[in-house]
Structure formats: structure tokens, C-alpha cells
Design a protein around this motif. Sequence first.
Motif, short mmCIF file in Angstrom:
data_model
loop_
_atom_site.label_atom_id
_atom_site.label_comp_id
_atom_site.label_asym_id
_atom_site.label_seq_id
_atom_site.Cartn_x
_atom_site.Cartn_y
_atom_site.Cartn_z
N TYR A 71 -7.85 7.95 4.65
CA TYR A 71 -7.85 6.82 5.60
C TYR A 71 -7.03 6.60 6.85
O TYR A 71 -5.95 7.27 6.82
N CYS A 103 -8.13 -3.69 7.09
CA CYS A 103 -7.78 -2.80 6.12
C CYS A 103 -6.20 -3.27 5.61
O CYS A 103 -5.53 -3.40 6.41
N GLY A 104 -5.97 -4.01 4.45
CA GLY A 104 -4.83 -4.68 4.12
C GLY A 104 -3.86 -3.37 3.72
O GLY A 104 -2.61 -3.67 3.98
N HIS A 105 -4.17 -2.08 3.23
CA HIS A 105 -3.17 -1.27 2.78
C HIS A 105 -2.64 -0.72 3.88
O HIS A 105 -1.38 -0.46 4.04
N TYR A 265 -18.90 -4.06 2.80
CA TYR A 265 -18.10 -3.13 3.04
C TYR A 265 -17.65 -2.20 1.61
O TYR A 265 -17.50 -0.88 1.52
N ASP A 308 -10.51 3.44 -3.65
CA ASP A 308 -9.30 2.87 -3.07
C ASP A 308 -8.30 3.12 -4.20
O ASP A 308 -8.44 2.63 -5.25
N GLY A 313 -6.25 -4.34 -0.25
CA GLY A 313 -5.74 -5.60 0.40
C GLY A 313 -6.79 -6.69 1.11
O GLY A 313 -6.53 -7.85 0.72
N SER A 314 -7.78 -6.26 1.87
CA SER A 314 -8.53 -7.18 2.27
C SER A 314 -9.49 -7.68 1.22
O SER A 314 -9.82 -8.83 0.98
#
Length: 405
Positions: A71, A103-105, A265, A308, A313-314
Motif C-alpha cells: 500500500y 485510507c485510514g491505516h 472498494y 488488509d 480504518g475507512s
Amino acid sequence: MEIPQPLQAPGPIKPITCVEMHTAGEPTRIIWNGIPPLAGTLLEQRAQAKSKFDEFRRVLMLEPRGHYDMYGAILRPETELVTSGEAHIGVLFMHNEGFSTMCGHATIALGRFLVDVDEKVFPRRRELKYDPVSQTTTLNLHVPCGVVEVTVPTLACGKSDASRPVSFVSVPSFATAISLQVPVPEKYRWAELHDKTAVTVDFAYGGAYYCMISAEELGFPSGLGAVKLQDMDHATKLLKEAVVTNPDLKYLTHDIRTAEEGFLYGIMITDTRLGHVSASEGTAAARAQLDVSSEETGLCFFANQQIDRSPTGSCVAARVALAHAKGSLLKSEKRIYNSLVTRGYRGLSGFVGSVFDDADTSGGHQQSVRVSVEGYAYYTGYHSFVVEKEDGLGVDGFSVRDIAL
Ligand SMILES: O=C(O)[C@H]1NCC[C@@H]1O
């Protein structure tokens, strides 16, 4: 942090310099130097990255420099919201298939990185506000789906504090369907469905659109306690096909703001029966400090069946908005979201999600909320990538899965 200088190596492209981090086991390759020229609004830059410089993504995300589940985040110091003062810096996110909207992470990792670097890398670094009471620094990050506010624990010396979690407040997040029966036409049926012709799922948005399905509903009664990765990969791939090819379901991922964001997604397989593993000290530590009301585990397949390692996160933002819409997570409650990795490995913590506030509903979604998501990110190293002119692969990458599976 000292940023290494790019190597002076021969090759048709300039060296690309990256800092590597992981958030709950999920990598973020932060690209800060050697980026091709991208101009205009952030979404225009994203469109140019897709149409003109896709080899830049392929060379950094795929083999031999990356892998199927790599990523990346590309820093964008100039965007329309940086110019207007609404954001301090922009970013584009990329993966094995293309460029995502949120992207949260990576946001959690970027929070630490952006506090740690100097103005050569992050021109508006000096404008960030440090709060001495909470010992945190906040920054506004322009991501393709909007602006997220990131709060980064900060030491007295001004560097990020790895011992406390980074948090961000999501863009308005909302459920688009609850307990919806999705038909699965014969050509998309997977073995574990047996004679079922439809599955019951939820859809929600947390900066990107996700479909949530319980492991049992997907046909795996043992849940995520006994994961059959290949079978789940196959099942989620077919479920995604069944959704995206069904014209009646287009409205579930239709974004009222931009056509760019209107795609499914990821598929998140959930297991609410799984609590914690007692050996998971990281999660146990997080739990001990928190008044959390619940905990659940998920396995997310996103983009081209990328897995993932983090709790996504998202999707945590989407799941909190969904749980709130269902009435199962109150505003005052926090929930721990685990991935298989954070549930199973000593020392890695899940993400904690909670409703931050009601979002502005003028965008059209009555039950939008902004969600707080927190987690830990750590540095793993840095890279200076080059491509030699004699290398037959050139500026490209491949995936052995596309060749051999
Ligand atoms: O944390 C997230 O939101 C992301 N992790 C990989 C897939 C998603 O973009």
C-alpha cells in the motif's frame, strides 16, 4: 527524523525515496521524493496519476519492489484545499489495482510521519498546532474523499510519540443499506453458498464504500476463528462481482458529490462473536485503558482482492456509522475493531472506533456521522528505489498471482 538522501544511481527514472511504516501490520510506503509532475486539484492529480503515470504505481506497489498486498501514499504538498488553508498537505493513496479515495491505516501512519519531518518534505509543517495540555499536534490532511483531522501524540522535543495512538476524524460517514438481500446469480455462486440464491448484507461509506457480510452469511459457519483464506477470497470476489454487475444496486455506491468516489472498494467479512485472544497483549493493553463496550473482528478484501492486515480504518468509520444507524453503538460508546492480525498476534492493537459527532447533513445523507478512529503506527525503514537501464522489466511491476494462479 533524518530523511536519507536519494541514491545517485543510473537509470531512466530518478530515484524514488520512500519511508516505510506499518499500522497494525499493514504497510504504508510513503513516497516523498521522485514523484512525477501532477498538477491541479487533488482529484485532477489523482486522475493524472491514473492515466499518465500508472507505471509509477506499478513499479512501487508490485513485484519486485512491492508485492500483491503493498500500500502506498504519495505526498501532495499543493492542492486546492492547501491553497485555501483548509488543509496542511494532500495525499494520494495507491494499491495493487489503482488509487483509492480514503485510507485510514495510512492516515494514522502519515500523522506520525508529518509531525516528524521538516519543511523540505512538508512545507506547512511549521503551521501545525501543538497542544501542551494533551501533548498532541493536529493537522488537516486533504485526502481524495475530503479533509480528515489527524491528532498525533507529540513529545516535548516536537517528535511524534509512538507510545500513544494517533487518531483521525473521518469524513461524514453513513449506511446506504441495512440487511439488504443481494441476489447472487448462478454464474457468481460460490460453493459455500450451497443452495442459497441471495445473501443478506449491509453497505456503508467511511470515505470509501464497503459491503459488510458476516462470515456465517458468506457460508463459513466457523466464522473468522478458522479462516479459509483462499475460499474466502473466492467467495468475496464473486460477491463483489454480483454487486457491481447488478444495475439495481448502483445506488448503494453512488456518491452525490463526485462520480470518482462511486465504486465498491471492499468487502468486509465480519465476526461479532469473536472477542479477543488473551495472548494479544497490544489489544489487551488498549482495552485496559479504554471504556470499550464491544469488540469485533473483520477480514477485508479490497481493490483487486488485496487483504488488509489492519482493521481497515475507512471501513471502521463505515462500520461505526452503520452500527450507529442500527442503534447498536451509542454516541458515548467505543468499540475495538480487530483484523485477523491484531486479534492473533501479540503486541499489535486493533483500531478503536466511536461516533465523534453528527455530520453536516446538507450533503443529503440524513444519518451521517463523523467517526473517530485511533490506532498505532510504527516506522519499519526506508527505501531509495531505482530502475537500471539494462533491466528488461523497466519501469513496471508484476504480480506472480496474475501469472501463476
Ligand atoms: O485502513 C484503511 O482504510 C485502508 N487499509 C487498506 C485498505 C483501506 O484503504
